[in-house]
Enzyme design. Structure first.
Site, PDB file in Angstrom:
ATOM      1  N   THR A   1      31.795  -3.586 -45.784  1.00 26.96           N
ATOM      2  CA  THR A   1      30.647  -2.954 -45.670  1.00 26.96           C
ATOM      3  C   THR A   1      30.244  -2.733 -44.134  1.00 26.96           C
ATOM      4  O   THR A   1      30.125  -3.925 -43.680  1.00 26.96           O
ATOM      5  CB  THR A   1      29.759  -3.102 -46.516  1.00 26.96           C
ATOM      6  OG1 THR A   1      29.823  -3.053 -48.082  1.00 26.96           O
ATOM      7  CG2 THR A   1      28.371  -1.804 -46.347  1.00 26.96           C
ATOM      8  N   GLY A   2      30.100  -1.465 -43.540  1.00 23.83           N
ATOM      9  CA  GLY A   2      29.426  -1.563 -42.179  1.00 23.83           C
ATOM     10  C   GLY A   2      30.312  -0.673 -41.303  1.00 23.83           C
ATOM     11  O   GLY A   2      31.513  -0.163 -41.871  1.00 23.83           O
ATOM     12  N   SER A   3      29.924  -0.544 -40.085  1.00 25.57           N
ATOM     13  CA  SER A   3      30.708   0.564 -39.032  1.00 25.57           C
ATOM     14  C   SER A   3      32.234  -0.153 -38.979  1.00 25.57           C
ATOM     15  O   SER A   3      33.129   0.861 -38.899  1.00 25.57           O
ATOM     16  CB  SER A   3      29.844   0.661 -37.858  1.00 25.57           C
ATOM     17  OG  SER A   3      29.935  -0.667 -37.173  1.00 25.57           O
TER      18      SER A   3
ATOM     19  N   ALA B   1      31.144  -8.419 -39.457  1.00 26.39           N
ATOM     20  CA  ALA B   1      30.292  -9.350 -39.214  1.00 26.39           C
ATOM     21  C   ALA B   1      29.172  -8.863 -38.131  1.00 26.39           C
ATOM     22  O   ALA B   1      29.485  -8.297 -37.308  1.00 26.39           O
ATOM     23  CB  ALA B   1      30.910 -10.747 -38.913  1.00 26.39           C
TER      24      ALA B   1
ATOM     25  N   GLU C   1      28.869  -8.724 -50.711  1.00 30.79           N
ATOM     26  CA  GLU C   1      30.101  -9.285 -49.771  1.00 30.79           C
ATOM     27  C   GLU C   1      30.526 -10.527 -50.131  1.00 30.79           C
ATOM     28  O   GLU C   1      31.619 -11.036 -49.703  1.00 30.79           O
ATOM     29  CB  GLU C   1      29.582  -8.752 -48.182  1.00 30.79           C
ATOM     30  CG  GLU C   1      29.552  -7.340 -47.916  1.00 30.79           C
ATOM     31  CD  GLU C   1      28.680  -7.227 -46.634  1.00 30.79           C
ATOM     32  OE1 GLU C   1      29.248  -6.151 -45.742  1.00 30.79           O
ATOM     33  OE2 GLU C   1      27.931  -8.058 -46.111  1.00 30.79           O
TER      34      GLU C   1
ATOM     35  N   ASP D   1      36.409  -7.377 -43.669  1.00 32.53           N
ATOM     36  CA  ASP D   1      34.962  -7.112 -43.757  1.00 32.53           C
ATOM     37  C   ASP D   1      34.580  -7.382 -42.303  1.00 32.53           C
ATOM     38  O   ASP D   1      35.311  -8.125 -41.516  1.00 32.53           O
ATOM     39  CB  ASP D   1      34.239  -8.016 -44.688  1.00 32.53           C
ATOM     40  CG  ASP D   1      32.888  -7.469 -45.231  1.00 32.53           C
ATOM     41  OD1 ASP D   1      32.419  -6.460 -44.338  1.00 32.53           O
ATOM     42  OD2 ASP D   1      32.384  -7.818 -46.071  1.00 32.53           O
TER      43      ASP D   1
ATOM     44  N   LYS E   1      25.772 -12.085 -41.842  1.00 30.93           N
ATOM     45  CA  LYS E   1      26.453 -10.747 -42.464  1.00 30.93           C
ATOM     46  C   LYS E   1      24.862 -10.270 -43.143  1.00 30.93           C
ATOM     47  O   LYS E   1      24.133 -11.105 -43.569  1.00 30.93           O
ATOM     48  CB  LYS E   1      27.428 -10.920 -43.233  1.00 30.93           C
ATOM     49  CG  LYS E   1      28.781 -11.400 -42.543  1.00 30.93           C
ATOM     50  CD  LYS E   1      30.174 -11.125 -43.587  1.00 30.93           C
ATOM     51  CE  LYS E   1      30.144 -10.043 -44.682  1.00 30.93           C
ATOM     52  NZ  LYS E   1      30.213  -8.760 -43.956  1.00 30.93           N
TER      53      LYS E   1
END
Length: 237
Positions: free
Chosen positions: A28-30, A85, A105, A83, A96
């Site tokens: 998850t995340g940009s 960080a 996560e 993933d 995270k």
């Protein structure tokens, strides 16, 4: 060179690790979003994998990209998790949870044979703590839990404010699991292992954003002479 360009460069290097038939944890995340976009292109070109997303947001993005998805109940053992960080140090210790998905996560990462982090080079630090440490807590007894977290932070040799994360509207943020997030603004965490143990001793803590001994490698992209230069911490094999 922009941040999105660097995130895409790190994601593209991670995509080289994906093999047909893999059971893949998707973060998850940009930066993870950049990976999802590239993975979707490869899937639409014929790559056969199944992904387990770490958040509702990633589930929606991956499904829209045409990636076949499953849950950890259906596939409890994964080959690889990719993933992002918020911070990574030279020993592959991570912070995270900036996207409030740290619980899922960590569950997905620990169900995987390997975890590889992708990030821009600015996320590399000598000492963790510049990024606020997210701590996921049960809503019940929130005030008491926050006091206990503050005491645990102090016992571990850290100092700084602990604040409840709120939405743009000012309401307490709710994670996908229905919990709240306390952000510990510590500046520096001299002993992440000690802080981890102290936080685990607080009954209201569901999970925290220190990922210790979990990541196998980190792919970091930084700008050099107008282009993205990718470096690797740890081993990708």
């Amino acid at each position: 060179m922009s941040g999105p360009d660097l995130r895409k460069a790190a994601a593209a290097r991670a995509l080289d690790l994906v093999r047909p038939g893999m059971r893949l944890g998707i973060g998850t995340g940009s930066t993870a979003n950049a990976f999802v976009a590239l993975l979707g292109e490869r899937v639409r070109a014929g790559l056969d994998i199944v992904g387990v997303p770490t958040s509702e947001a990633t589930h929606a993005a991956a499904a829209a990209a045409g990636i076949r998805l499953a849950t950890l109940d259906e596939i409890p053992e994964l080959d690889l998790t990719i993933d992002g960080a918020d911070e990574v140090d030279g020993r592959l210790r991570l912070i995270k949870g900036g996207g409030a998905a740290l619980l899922r996560e960590k569950i997905v990462a620990c169900a995987s044979r390997r975890m590889v982090v992708i990030a821009d080079g600015a996320k590399r630090v000598e000492t963790l703590g510049r990024f606020p440490l997210p701590i996921e807590v049960n809503p019940f007894g929130l005030a008491a839990t926050q006091l206990a977290v503050e005491a645990a932070v102090a016992r571990s040799g850290c100092a700084g404010a602990v604040a409840l994360r709120r939405t743009p509207a000012g309401d307490p943020l709710r994670t996908d699991g229905g919990h709240h997030i306390l952000d510990a603004h510590l500046g520096r965490i001299p002993d992440p292992e000690a802080l981890s143990a102290a936080l685990w001793a607080v009954p209201g803590v569901v999970e925290h954003g220190l990922f210790l001994g979990i990541a196998d490698a980190a792919i970091l992209a930084a700008e050099r002479d107008g282009r993205a230069e990718v470096t690797v911490l740890g081993t990708l094999d």
